[in-house]
Enzyme design. Structure first.
Site, short mmCIF file in Angstrom:
data_model
loop_
_atom_site.label_atom_id
_atom_site.label_comp_id
_atom_site.label_asym_id
_atom_site.label_seq_id
_atom_site.Cartn_x
_atom_site.Cartn_y
_atom_site.Cartn_z
N SER A 184 15.95 43.57 39.63
CA SER A 184 16.15 43.52 41.08
C SER A 184 15.62 42.19 41.61
CB SER A 184 15.38 44.67 41.74
OG SER A 184 15.31 44.51 43.14
N TYR B 185 8.70 50.79 43.78
CA TYR B 185 9.95 50.15 43.34
C TYR B 185 9.68 48.70 42.95
CZ TYR B 185 14.88 48.81 43.28
OH TYR B 185 16.12 48.35 42.90
#
Length: 251
Positions: A143, A156
């Site tokens: 990410s 996350y």
């Protein structure tokens, strides 16, 4: 030149392949010739239709990747069905949003278990088979939060930062043994995980103003990167985290 991107005869496991990024990658690999084993909790009917339309083999394994219990079965069932495992795409992931001051242990553990712990142990199980066969390709879905902090998503960000590190570590250990371990770092794409951001006019406008391409990405636009990292074209690429972000990190 096209032959080095040809995945005919290869077998790929793609986790979280029911929708979004995982589905798009599964379809791209199938269009390049790979048979697909789709792993996840939800229906894979839409993915199956697209993969079979590409003329590729398809098999579903229903599994909850919130624990490592299904890991050995995923590899064993793949080998039982198609005879081998050449490519693993660790795409399955979850996200929890809350201010860090209020973030719960439950939300921390849930995200870390899916995004990092199971990814490691599934990679380990796949690598044991790949080492016996002389090599393979492992692709992690990282990410932009592998590079940046973000807000309101502490577990996350921690998991995706950890995944970038894990990608490099496994590459260091396995590169000389024929296994390529790399990652793709998607930017802001139209997926279920970004629904809340896209529906918030202020946040969406702020994000779009930062993307040089001027738009959200579509999952299909990750397919080329996945095929590259799964193919012979990337045989000397090890430990990279490849951003596909519309230019976000360049800004």
């Amino acid at each position: 030149m096209t032959d080095i991107f040809n995945l005919s005869g290869r077998v790929a496991v793609v986790t979280g392949a029911n929708t979004g990024i995982g589905q798009a990658i599964a379809i791209a690999l199938a269009n390049a010739g790979a048979s697909i084993v789709a792993v996840g909790r939800s229906s894979m009917d839409e993915t199956e239709s697209a993969v079979r339309a590409a003329g590729a083999g398809f098999h579903v394994i229903k599994a909850d990747l919130g624990s490592i219990e299904p890991v050995k079965n995923i590899v064993a069932e793949t080998i039982s069905t198609f005879g081998k495992l050449d490519i693993l795409v660790n795409n399955a992931g979850i996200i929890r949003r809350a201010d860090s001051i209020d973030f719960t242990e439950e939300d921390w553990d849930a995200v870390m278990d899916v995004n990092l712990k199971t990814t490691f142990f599934l990679s380990q199980a796949a690598a044991r088979h790949m080492l016996e066969r002389g090599g393979g390709k492992i692709i992690n879905i990282a990410s932009l939060l592998s590079f940046q902090g973000g807000i309101r998503i502490p577990s996350y960000t921690a998991s995706k930062s950890g995944l970038a590190g894990l990608t490099r570590l496994l590459a260091c250990e396995w590169a000389a043994k024929g296994i390529n371990v790399n990652a793709i770092a998607p930017g802001y794409f139209v997926t279920n995980n970004t629904t809340a951001l896209r529906e918030d006019p202020e946040r969406s406008a702020g994000i779009l103003s930062r993307i040089p391409a001027g738009r959200w990405g579509t999952p299909a636009e990750l397919g080329g990167a996945a095929v590259f990292l799964a193919s012979q074209a990337s045989d000397y690429v090890h430990g990279t985290v490849l951003p596909v972000d519309g230019g976000w990190l360049a800004r």
